[in-house]
Design a protein around this motif. Structure first.
Motif, short mmCIF file in Angstrom:
data_model
loop_
_atom_site.label_atom_id
_atom_site.label_comp_id
_atom_site.label_asym_id
_atom_site.label_seq_id
_atom_site.Cartn_x
_atom_site.Cartn_y
_atom_site.Cartn_z
N ARG A 208 0.86 -1.20 0.00
CA ARG A 208 0.00 0.00 0.00
C ARG A 208 0.88 1.23 0.00
N PHE B 115 -4.19 8.17 -5.93
CA PHE B 115 -5.36 9.06 -5.98
C PHE B 115 -6.47 8.46 -5.10
N SER B 116 -6.20 8.46 -3.82
CA SER B 116 -7.03 7.68 -2.89
C SER B 116 -8.04 8.54 -2.13
N VAL B 117 -9.05 7.88 -1.60
CA VAL B 117 -9.92 8.46 -0.59
C VAL B 117 -9.62 7.73 0.72
N PRO B 118 -9.85 8.32 1.85
CA PRO B 118 -10.46 9.63 2.08
C PRO B 118 -9.48 10.78 1.85
N ASN C 51 -4.60 13.13 3.48
CA ASN C 51 -5.23 11.96 2.85
C ASN C 51 -4.84 10.67 3.57
N GLU C 52 -4.65 10.78 4.87
CA GLU C 52 -4.35 9.59 5.68
C GLU C 52 -5.45 9.45 6.74
N SER C 53 -6.23 8.39 6.61
CA SER C 53 -7.39 8.22 7.51
C SER C 53 -6.99 8.11 8.97
N HIS D 93 -4.83 4.44 -16.18
CA HIS D 93 -5.26 4.53 -14.78
C HIS D 93 -6.79 4.42 -14.64
N PHE E 232 -14.35 1.91 -9.82
CA PHE E 232 -13.21 2.52 -10.51
C PHE E 232 -13.50 2.55 -12.01
N TRP F 259 -11.59 6.66 -8.77
CA TRP F 259 -12.90 7.15 -8.30
C TRP F 259 -13.42 8.29 -9.15
N1 LIG Z 1 -3.51 5.64 3.60
C1 LIG Z 1 -4.79 5.72 3.12
C2 LIG Z 1 -5.21 4.54 2.26
C3 LIG Z 1 -6.46 4.85 1.56
C4 LIG Z 1 -6.71 3.90 0.38
O1 LIG Z 1 -5.87 3.04 0.04
N2 LIG Z 1 -7.87 4.06 -0.26
C5 LIG Z 1 -8.21 3.27 -1.41
C6 LIG Z 1 -9.65 2.83 -1.39
S1 LIG Z 1 -10.00 1.54 -0.27
C7 LIG Z 1 -8.12 4.11 -2.65
O2 LIG Z 1 -8.69 5.17 -2.72
N3 LIG Z 1 -7.41 3.64 -3.65
C8 LIG Z 1 -7.30 4.27 -4.91
C9 LIG Z 1 -5.96 4.03 -5.54
O3 LIG Z 1 -5.06 3.58 -4.83
O4 LIG Z 1 -5.85 4.33 -6.72
C10 LIG Z 1 -5.73 5.93 4.29
O5 LIG Z 1 -5.85 5.06 5.17
O6 LIG Z 1 -6.33 6.98 4.33
#
Ligand SMILES: N[C@@H](CCC(=O)N[C@@H](CS)C(=O)NCC(=O)O)C(=O)O
Length: 373
Positions: free
Chosen positions: A20, A160-163, A176-178, A97, A86, A100
């Motif tokens: 990750r 490009f992650s959430v949250p 962007n770190e939960s 790519h 996605f 979301w």
């Molecule tokens: N470090 C981040 C991890 C977040 C994460 O991996 N989110 C995933 C969804 S479950 C995401 O958005 N992935 C999109 C990607 O990696 O392209 C957190 O805990 O906030």
């Protein structure tokens, strides 16, 4: 069916193990009351200034939503919700790519490159996103990286992650770190927590400013539990699902079930993960357990046992799901749609496996956790 090269591609290491990527934006929001007179924080807690970008599918985003709801910050921190799947974020011929996207509730079902169709619904908050004007989460990151003059090298490492916690006043990504976001919400917004009472309060759960999910006296223990839960369970399920070698899968699966047994043992002796005190460690565990029987068992091959076979974890889930503020953060349709249709690398045709009805199982009888005080 549309022909495309777009495909979800998890990052893997030399032995085929899932990695990750770490969060790149880790600013903090501070409450004035936690700020000394010499400090000048960039981000100060204010009502209406901050915004969360979430996917109901995503466990990391949902832990933020659960905390926001429990802390009674629903009218203080606004939310944008993405579509569950996605999709290609650029022309797939040029850039493969997938990620979301925003959609309107009444839009036609989204058609994935593999032909799977997934509905839009009332959880979605509109496209373009009313806060940023973006059509996909990637664009929010691209805008931010442009503003900060990121180099090509720096851009490559960004997921490009959430949250995302976003500042509407400065139009910047704050964090962007939960893990950080839930602590920010726990600690820094107490003066804005609304004093509303509902069923959760009536049943004796602390909410709003009365709820401290990370109390000082328990911090060491919470951090210790978080560490092994994250490595082996929260991220462990992904390490099973996205492993690209038998060895990497075997290692992850063995660790996962060793540690699920460890959780079961702990929960047979105490109500919550840290003593009998409800903390962030419980929310962090719950978001993985709630997805387990519906998705991970099939999609991520975590198939040795289901959560419904562990009496203590099952009842732990029953209890947390009975808390309305947490229940509101669980949208099983989004969870199932997302995982099964978004990872064509492991489920080519986007077939959604038949549901075991885990939420019905939870609600079919009351939890037994009152046996601990
Ligand atoms: N470090 C981040 C991890 C977040 C994460 O991996 N989110 C995933 C969804 S479950 C995401 O958005 N992935 C999109 C990607 O990696 O392209 C957190 O805990 O906030």
């Amino acid at each position: 069916m549309m022909a495309t090269a777009a495909l979800y591609k998890p990052t893997v290491g030399k032995s085929g193990e899932f990695i990750r990527r770490s969060a790149k934006f880790r600013n903090w929001v501070k409450s004035w009351s936690n700020t000394s007179s010499e400090e000048k924080p960039t981000y100060v807690a204010e009502k209406g200034r901050y915004h969360l970008f979430v996917a109901y599918a995503c466990p990391w985003a949902c832990r933020c939503l659960a905390v926001r709801n429990m802390k009674r910050l629903e009218n203080v921190i606004s939310v944008s919700v993405v579509h569950s799947c996605f999709l290609p974020t650029r022309d797939p011929a040029v850039d493969p790519h997938v990620g979301w996207h925003f959609r309107n509730p009444t839009d036609e079902p989204v058609e994935l490159p593999n032909g799977a169709k997934v509905n839009c619904d009332d959880y979605l908050t509109g496209c373009p996103d009313p806060v940023t004007g973006c059509v996909c989460v990637r664009d929010i990151y691209e805008q931010e990286m442009d503003k900060l003059n990121f180099s090509e090298e720096e851009r490559r490492g960004v997921a490009f992650s959430v949250p995302i916690l976003y500042c509407k006043k400065t139009n910047h990504i704050v964090c962007n770190e939960s893990e950080d976001i839930i602590r920010i919400l726990t600690k820094e917004f107490d003066e804005f927590c609304e004093d509303v009472k509902d069923e959760d309060d009536e049943r004796g759960y602390a909410m709003g400013k009365n709820l401290n999910l990370f109390p000082e006296v328990l911090q060491e223990e919470i951090l210790n539990v978080n560490k092994w839960i994250y490595e082996n369970i929260n991220n462990g399920v992904y390490r099973c699902g996205f492993a690209q070698s038998q060895e990497a899968y075997d290692f992850a699966a063995k660790n996962l079930f060793t540690h699920l047994d460890r959780v079961e043992e702990i929960l047979s002796k105490q109500r919550y993960m840290v003593q009998n005190k409800f903390t962030e460690a419980d929310i962090r565990l719950f978001v993985t357990l709630i997805r387990f029987d519906e998705v991970y068992v099939v999609h991520f091959k975590t198939s040795k046992k289901c959560i419904r076979e562990y009496p203590n974890m099952l009842n732990f889930c029953r209890e947390l799901y009975s808390i309305q503020a947490i229940k509101k953060s669980v949208v099983m349709q989004h969870i199932r749609d997302h995982y099964y249709t978004s990872h064509a690398n492991i489920n080519k045709f986007g077939i959604r496996a038949i549901s075991p009805g885990f939420l019905d199982i939870l609600e079919s009888q009351p939890h037994d956790r009152n046996r601990f005080q």
